[in-house]
Motif scaffolding. Structure first.
Motif, PDB file in Angstrom:
ATOM      1  N   GLU A   1     -14.044  -4.604 -12.344  1.00 37.60           N
ATOM      2  CA  GLU A   1     -15.465  -4.285 -12.479  1.00 37.60           C
ATOM      3  C   GLU A   1     -16.321  -5.539 -12.385  1.00 37.60           C
ATOM      4  O   GLU A   1     -17.411  -5.526 -11.800  1.00 37.60           O
ATOM      5  CB  GLU A   1     -15.698  -3.555 -13.806  1.00 37.60           C
ATOM      6  CG  GLU A   1     -15.116  -2.129 -13.807  1.00 37.60           C
ATOM      7  CD  GLU A   1     -15.203  -1.468 -15.179  1.00 37.60           C
ATOM      8  OE1 GLU A   1     -15.511  -2.191 -16.159  1.00 37.60           O
ATOM      9  OE2 GLU A   1     -14.971  -0.245 -15.266  1.00 37.60           O
TER      10      GLU A   1
ATOM     11  N   THR B   1      -9.611  -6.070  -3.697  1.00 41.07           N
ATOM     12  CA  THR B   1      -8.655  -4.958  -3.639  1.00 41.07           C
ATOM     13  C   THR B   1      -7.239  -5.448  -3.377  1.00 41.07           C
ATOM     14  O   THR B   1      -6.339  -4.639  -3.144  1.00 41.07           O
ATOM     15  CB  THR B   1      -9.055  -3.963  -2.535  1.00 41.07           C
ATOM     16  OG1 THR B   1      -9.156  -4.653  -1.279  1.00 41.07           O
ATOM     17  CG2 THR B   1     -10.381  -3.293  -2.862  1.00 41.07           C
TER      18      THR B   1
ATOM     19  N   VAL C   1      -7.613   0.067  -6.312  1.00 45.10           N
ATOM     20  CA  VAL C   1      -7.231   0.975  -5.220  1.00 45.10           C
ATOM     21  C   VAL C   1      -7.206   2.425  -5.708  1.00 45.10           C
ATOM     22  O   VAL C   1      -6.518   3.274  -5.136  1.00 45.10           O
ATOM     23  CB  VAL C   1      -5.860   0.579  -4.620  1.00 45.10           C
ATOM     24  CG1 VAL C   1      -5.952  -0.752  -3.902  1.00 45.10           C
ATOM     25  CG2 VAL C   1      -4.780   0.528  -5.701  1.00 45.10           C
ATOM     26  N   GLY C   2      -7.950   2.698  -6.772  1.00 45.20           N
ATOM     27  CA  GLY C   2      -7.952   4.043  -7.351  1.00 45.20           C
ATOM     28  C   GLY C   2      -8.351   5.123  -6.379  1.00 45.20           C
ATOM     29  O   GLY C   2      -7.858   6.257  -6.451  1.00 45.20           O
ATOM     30  N   ASP C   3      -9.242   4.801  -5.435  1.00 43.13           N
ATOM     31  CA  ASP C   3      -9.692   5.816  -4.475  1.00 43.13           C
ATOM     32  C   ASP C   3      -8.640   6.108  -3.412  1.00 43.13           C
ATOM     33  O   ASP C   3      -8.771   7.056  -2.645  1.00 43.13           O
ATOM     34  CB  ASP C   3     -10.987   5.366  -3.805  1.00 43.13           C
ATOM     35  CG  ASP C   3     -10.842   4.043  -3.080  1.00 43.13           C
ATOM     36  OD1 ASP C   3      -9.924   3.265  -3.432  1.00 43.13           O
ATOM     37  OD2 ASP C   3     -11.633   3.780  -2.163  1.00 43.13           O
ATOM     38  N   GLN C   4      -7.580   5.286  -3.368  1.00 41.72           N
ATOM     39  CA  GLN C   4      -6.513   5.503  -2.389  1.00 41.72           C
ATOM     40  C   GLN C   4      -5.247   6.068  -3.034  1.00 41.72           C
ATOM     41  O   GLN C   4      -4.249   6.292  -2.343  1.00 41.72           O
ATOM     42  CB  GLN C   4      -6.159   4.177  -1.691  1.00 41.72           C
ATOM     43  CG  GLN C   4      -7.348   3.483  -1.040  1.00 41.72           C
ATOM     44  CD  GLN C   4      -6.977   2.119  -0.502  1.00 41.72           C
ATOM     45  OE1 GLN C   4      -5.999   1.973   0.227  1.00 41.72           O
ATOM     46  NE2 GLN C   4      -7.747   1.094  -0.855  1.00 41.72           N
TER      47      GLN C   4
ATOM     48  N   TYR D   1       1.584   3.410  -2.296  1.00 40.58           N
ATOM     49  CA  TYR D   1       1.230   3.701  -3.684  1.00 40.58           C
ATOM     50  C   TYR D   1       2.022   4.871  -4.277  1.00 40.58           C
ATOM     51  O   TYR D   1       2.498   4.800  -5.416  1.00 40.58           O
ATOM     52  CB  TYR D   1      -0.274   3.982  -3.778  1.00 40.58           C
ATOM     53  CG  TYR D   1      -1.120   2.848  -3.256  1.00 40.58           C
ATOM     54  CD1 TYR D   1      -0.919   1.541  -3.706  1.00 40.58           C
ATOM     55  CD2 TYR D   1      -2.114   3.057  -2.304  1.00 40.58           C
ATOM     56  CE1 TYR D   1      -1.684   0.495  -3.229  1.00 40.58           C
ATOM     57  CE2 TYR D   1      -2.887   2.019  -1.823  1.00 40.58           C
ATOM     58  CZ  TYR D   1      -2.666   0.740  -2.278  1.00 40.58           C
ATOM     59  OH  TYR D   1      -3.422  -0.294  -1.802  1.00 40.58           O
TER      60      TYR D   1
ATOM     61  N   ASN E   1      -3.119   8.809  -5.496  1.00 38.99           N
ATOM     62  CA  ASN E   1      -3.061  10.165  -6.044  1.00 38.99           C
ATOM     63  C   ASN E   1      -3.031  10.052  -7.568  1.00 38.99           C
ATOM     64  O   ASN E   1      -2.002   9.738  -8.167  1.00 38.99           O
ATOM     65  CB  ASN E   1      -1.810  10.888  -5.525  1.00 38.99           C
ATOM     66  CG  ASN E   1      -1.786  12.349  -5.930  1.00 38.99           C
ATOM     67  OD1 ASN E   1      -2.186  12.713  -7.041  1.00 38.99           O
ATOM     68  ND2 ASN E   1      -1.305  13.194  -5.029  1.00 38.99           N
ATOM     69  N   GLN E   2      -4.155  10.291  -8.193  1.00 39.22           N
ATOM     70  CA  GLN E   2      -4.267  10.069  -9.637  1.00 39.22           C
ATOM     71  C   GLN E   2      -3.395  11.040 -10.437  1.00 39.22           C
ATOM     72  O   GLN E   2      -2.987  10.729 -11.550  1.00 39.22           O
ATOM     73  CB  GLN E   2      -5.732  10.193 -10.063  1.00 39.22           C
ATOM     74  CG  GLN E   2      -6.628   9.094  -9.523  1.00 39.22           C
ATOM     75  CD  GLN E   2      -6.221   7.712 -10.018  1.00 39.22           C
ATOM     76  OE1 GLN E   2      -5.912   7.530 -11.198  1.00 39.22           O
ATOM     77  NE2 GLN E   2      -6.217   6.739  -9.111  1.00 39.22           N
TER      78      GLN E   2
ATOM     79  N   ASP F   1       0.808  -1.232   0.000  1.00 41.85           N
ATOM     80  CA  ASP F   1       0.000   0.000   0.000  1.00 41.85           C
ATOM     81  C   ASP F   1       0.837   1.277   0.000  1.00 41.85           C
ATOM     82  O   ASP F   1       0.340   2.345   0.373  1.00 41.85           O
ATOM     83  CB  ASP F   1      -0.948   0.029   1.212  1.00 41.85           C
ATOM     84  CG  ASP F   1      -1.899  -1.150   1.230  1.00 41.85           C
ATOM     85  OD1 ASP F   1      -2.064  -1.789   0.172  1.00 41.85           O
ATOM     86  OD2 ASP F   1      -2.460  -1.449   2.296  1.00 41.85           O
TER      87      ASP F   1
ATOM     88  N   GLN G   1      -5.259   2.225 -10.915  1.00 45.25           N
ATOM     89  CA  GLN G   1      -6.393   2.997 -11.438  1.00 45.25           C
ATOM     90  C   GLN G   1      -7.730   2.432 -10.980  1.00 45.25           C
ATOM     91  O   GLN G   1      -8.678   3.184 -10.746  1.00 45.25           O
ATOM     92  CB  GLN G   1      -6.346   3.013 -12.972  1.00 45.25           C
ATOM     93  CG  GLN G   1      -5.249   3.876 -13.556  1.00 45.25           C
ATOM     94  CD  GLN G   1      -5.273   3.891 -15.081  1.00 45.25           C
ATOM     95  OE1 GLN G   1      -6.215   3.390 -15.694  1.00 45.25           O
ATOM     96  NE2 GLN G   1      -4.244   4.458 -15.676  1.00 45.25           N
TER      97      GLN G   1
ATOM     98  N   ASN H   1     -14.419  -7.970  -0.223  1.00 47.46           N
ATOM     99  CA  ASN H   1     -13.855  -6.669  -0.575  1.00 47.46           C
ATOM    100  C   ASN H   1     -12.334  -6.694  -0.498  1.00 47.46           C
ATOM    101  O   ASN H   1     -11.642  -6.099  -1.336  1.00 47.46           O
ATOM    102  CB  ASN H   1     -14.415  -5.593   0.352  1.00 47.46           C
ATOM    103  CG  ASN H   1     -14.076  -4.200  -0.125  1.00 47.46           C
ATOM    104  OD1 ASN H   1     -14.381  -3.807  -1.244  1.00 47.46           O
ATOM    105  ND2 ASN H   1     -13.412  -3.445   0.726  1.00 47.46           N
TER     106      ASN H   1
END
Length: 429
Positions: A211, A406, A171-174, A129, A176-177, A127, A168, A402
């Motif tokens: 998805e 992830t 763990v996209g919500d965690q 990232y 920094n895009q 993690d 993307q 979940n």
């Protein structure tokens, strides 16, 4: 060339080195499988590499411990040997220790592509990232300076693509895009169209897989809710049936209470009716006994005066004596009769007490039964109130699913056996 003889002591559990490790000859060959860099394993380290990748490869506590002991015994100076030890740590589910070995490899060979790529994988799985994305950008710059056959890089770019897809998607919500976009941009500079397509395919594959897993998770959640709803409905029916039965029992208990109360009162009244004449008779006997005692005392007084009267009549004294004697006989008869009546009266009173205890006990038990039924109905009401609340899915099951969707391993597993084969093939027989 100096010779080296190494063995594992069964008693001391240490790696014994019987000669100095000053050997400079190595066995080198290009990896045909997973590894990007040429495999260079010093001859002095080949036995140790084989120990990690063969003798202690199977998962168990003894192998895991001995591998660490050997690693600490002699310093490692080859990045490839660090890679071999990292594979052993991966095999024993010691990802942090594998990451430490890869960092050590990079400290002596900063541009080693295999150590860099595996380090990125470790950072991602742990993690870290932002650090992983920065490392991807640095990796892209390094690999573009190397003249490597395009076919040799296919697996590498596929892995990079899977890592990018993971960052993307799952763990996209965690992540920094913005940093991720910069890393992808730097990676794309000067990259062959073929490898760009490989990366794109892997990114899309991971996101599509994610998805699908999300959709499957949603279905699992819906199914969990439906299953719980079915179970709740079954519970609700059972509780309502139980309440109906309890209410029916309550009515029966109340009817039984009335019956027992009336029956008990009737028997008590009957028993009391039997002892009431005895009470009257005993009272009458006690009055007669009292009168007889007073009369006896009066006769005894009269006898005393007659006996002490000089002019008293002897005949009269005899008459008084006979009267006193009759009075004592009468008192004795009255006493026996009173005792008999008192005995019958006491027995009747005991019977009244017995009836009261018997029916009182029955009424008390019925009252307890009624209270127990009320308590159960109140508990059932609380259960029905809980069942009426909106159904939530199984939290533990959802959390487990979940975690799976992830987890990096769900989308990119390290092919340890292929890495192992590459390294063992470089070990001289």
């Amino acid at each position: 060339m100096k010779s080296v003889i190494c063995h594992w002591s069964s008693t001391l559990s240490v790696w014994v080195v019987l000669a100095t490790l000053s050997i400079h000859s190595t066995s080198e060959q290009f990896a045909n499988g997973q590894l990007i860099e040429p495999i260079a394993i010093p001859a002095s380290e080949q036995q140790r590499v084989k120990f990690w990748l063969d003798q202690t490869w199977e998962k168990n506590l003894n192998n895991r411990t001995q591998s660490v002991e050997l690693y600490k015994l002699v310093p490692v100076e080859s990045p490839t040997v660090f890679l071999a030890y990292a594979m052993n740590r991966f095999r024993h589910n010691r990802v942090r220790e594998a990451g430490d070995a890869l960092d050590a490899a990079l400290s002596i060979a900063p541009n080693n592509l295999d150590a860099r790529l595996l380090s990125i994988w470790v950072k991602t799985v742990r993690d870290q990232y932002d650090s992983a994305m920065t490392s991807i950008a640095a990796f892209a710059k390094t690999i573009q300076t190397r003249d490597l056959p395009p076919a040799k890089l296919d697996n590498t770019y596929r892995r990079i693509g899977r890592l990018l897809g993971y960052l993307q998607g799952p763990v996209g919500d965690q992540v920094n895009q913005e940093i991720l976009r910069e890393a992808i941009g730097e990676l794309s500079v000067g990259l062959a169209q073929r490898h760009q397509e490989l990366i794109r395919q892997e990114i899309n594959a991971v996101i599509t897989d994610y998805e699908e897993r999300l959709k499957h998770l949603g279905q699992k959640v819906d199914q969990s809710v439906k299953e719980k709803d079915v179970a709740k409905e079954a519970d609700r029916k059972l509780i309502n049936q139980q309440n109906t039965l309890l209410q029916s029992q309550d009515q029966k208990i109340q009817d039984q209470q009335t019956k027992v109360r009336d029956e008990g009162q009737l028997k008590i009244d009957q028993a009391i009716a039997k002892i009431q004449p005895l009470q009257s008779e005993l009272a009458s006997l006690e009055s007669e006994i009292q009168f007889a005692r007073q009369n006896t005392r009066a006769l005894q007084t009269a006898l005393f005066f007659h006996q002490n009267d000089p002019n008293g009549s002897l005949l009269q004294c005899d008459v008084l004596r006979y009267q006193i004697q009759d009075s004592f006989f009468r008192l004795n008869n009255l006493g026996r009769r009173a005792d008999a009546v008192a005995f019958d009266l006491n027995r009747g009173a005991n019977e009244v007490a017995r009836i009261r205890n018997q029916y009182g006990g029955e009424l008390s038990q019925l009252e307890r039964d009624l209270k127990d039924s009320g308590k159960q109905q109140r508990r059932n009401s609380k259960r029905l109130a809980k069942l009426a609340k909106p159904t939530k899915p199984n939290n533990k099951k959802v959390a487990l699913l979940n975690n799976r969707i992830t987890a990096l391993n769900s989308y990119d597993q390290l092919p340890l056996e292929l890495y192992r084969a590459d390294l063992l093939n470089a070990v001289q027989p």
